[in-house]
Motif scaffolding. Structure first.
Motif, PDB file in Angstrom:
ATOM      1  N   LEU A   1       0.794  -0.977  -0.117  1.00 50.77           N
ATOM      2  CA  LEU A   1      -0.025   0.043   0.040  1.00 50.77           C
ATOM      3  C   LEU A   1       1.007   1.254   0.028  1.00 50.77           C
ATOM      4  O   LEU A   1       2.077   1.281   0.365  1.00 50.77           O
ATOM      5  N   LYS A   2       0.208   2.366  -0.486  1.00 53.40           N
ATOM      6  CA  LYS A   2       1.039   3.675  -0.345  1.00 53.40           C
ATOM      7  C   LYS A   2       0.039   4.459   0.120  1.00 53.40           C
ATOM      8  O   LYS A   2      -0.968   4.560  -0.052  1.00 53.40           O
ATOM      9  N   PRO A   3       0.706   5.492   1.104  1.00 52.97           N
ATOM     10  CA  PRO A   3      -0.135   6.395   1.769  1.00 52.97           C
ATOM     11  C   PRO A   3      -0.855   7.344   0.738  1.00 52.97           C
ATOM     12  O   PRO A   3      -0.164   7.886  -0.281  1.00 52.97           O
ATOM     13  N   ALA A   4      -2.128   7.813   1.128  1.00 53.29           N
ATOM     14  CA  ALA A   4      -2.766   8.814   0.140  1.00 53.29           C
ATOM     15  C   ALA A   4      -3.580   9.852   1.033  1.00 53.29           C
ATOM     16  O   ALA A   4      -3.797   9.413   2.320  1.00 53.29           O
ATOM     17  N   VAL A   5      -3.954  10.848   0.374  1.00 57.08           N
ATOM     18  CA  VAL A   5      -4.696  11.735   0.975  1.00 57.08           C
ATOM     19  C   VAL A   5      -5.883  11.770   0.113  1.00 57.08           C
ATOM     20  O   VAL A   5      -5.934  12.271  -1.241  1.00 57.08           O
ATOM     21  N   ILE A   6      -7.171  11.708   0.645  1.00 57.62           N
ATOM     22  CA  ILE A   6      -8.229  12.084  -0.187  1.00 57.62           C
ATOM     23  C   ILE A   6      -8.872  13.591   0.329  1.00 57.62           C
ATOM     24  O   ILE A   6      -9.294  13.626   1.661  1.00 57.62           O
ATOM     25  N   LEU A   7      -8.841  14.414  -0.555  1.00 57.73           N
ATOM     26  CA  LEU A   7      -8.985  15.912  -0.190  1.00 57.73           C
ATOM     27  C   LEU A   7     -10.606  16.134   0.152  1.00 57.73           C
ATOM     28  O   LEU A   7     -10.943  16.744   0.895  1.00 57.73           O
TER      29      LEU A   7
END
Length: 171
Positions: A145-151
């Motif tokens: 997994l790769k960290p992500a940001v959902i705005l």
């Protein structure tokens, strides 16, 4: 010489920036020019270099018909599935599933010959659960997994019109 990166903090005028340290690759001449001792390892801060970060979900020895699961709430943020790897010489396939509570969001079978499998660019929120069901014994399974940001998540205009005055994120 080791090239291991270790997480650290870098202070820039009172603003903390997450960074990485490693043993400097500077030559003795460069160290000498700026007044540092030579012949010894000196840690240097890689402050603005972008280093890819990953999270790995792992399971070992999953028997045929068994399911391994991971709650993304443990991670505490949105993630993107980069790939899935399975090391099972006799396994022909397994089922990758994502759940929201008891509701199955999606499910699809993967053949071991398709791993590592590259997933589409679709971040998963932290309220989801990932499950893998073994169709045959699996010795080792890794989900990268790769960290992500959902705005923001926007509902359709049709849904929004039924709740006038409410913010999209409240729907």
């Amino acid at each position: 010489m080791t090239h291991t990166l270790t997480p650290s903090l870098f202070d820039v005028d009172g603003r903390l920036i997450e960074s990485y340290n490693r043993v400097s690759l500077a030559t003795d001449q460069v160290k000498e020019n700026i007044g540092l001792p030579t012949g010894t390892d000196i840690l240097s801060n890689i402050a603005v270099a972008s280093i890819e970060e990953f999270l790995v979900l792992q399971a070992s020895n999953i028997n045929e018909g068994e399911t391994a699961s991971w709650s993304l709430a443990r991670i505490g943020q949105a993630v993107k599935v980069e790939s899935v790897y399975i090391d099972a010489p006799n396994a022909d396939n397994f089922v990758f599933q994502v759940f929201s509570g008891d509701t199955k969001v999606f499910s699809f079978p993967l053949n071991r010959t398709q791993t590592p499998y590259d997933f589409p660019e679709n971040p998963l929120s932290s309220d989801l659960l990932i499950k893998v069901k073994a169709k045959a014994d699996i010795k080792l399974l890794q989900i990268v997994l790769k960290p992500a940001v959902i705005l923001e998540t926007y509902e359709t205009d049709e849904v929004a019109q039924y709740y006038p005055g409410r913010e999209e994120s409240e729907l």
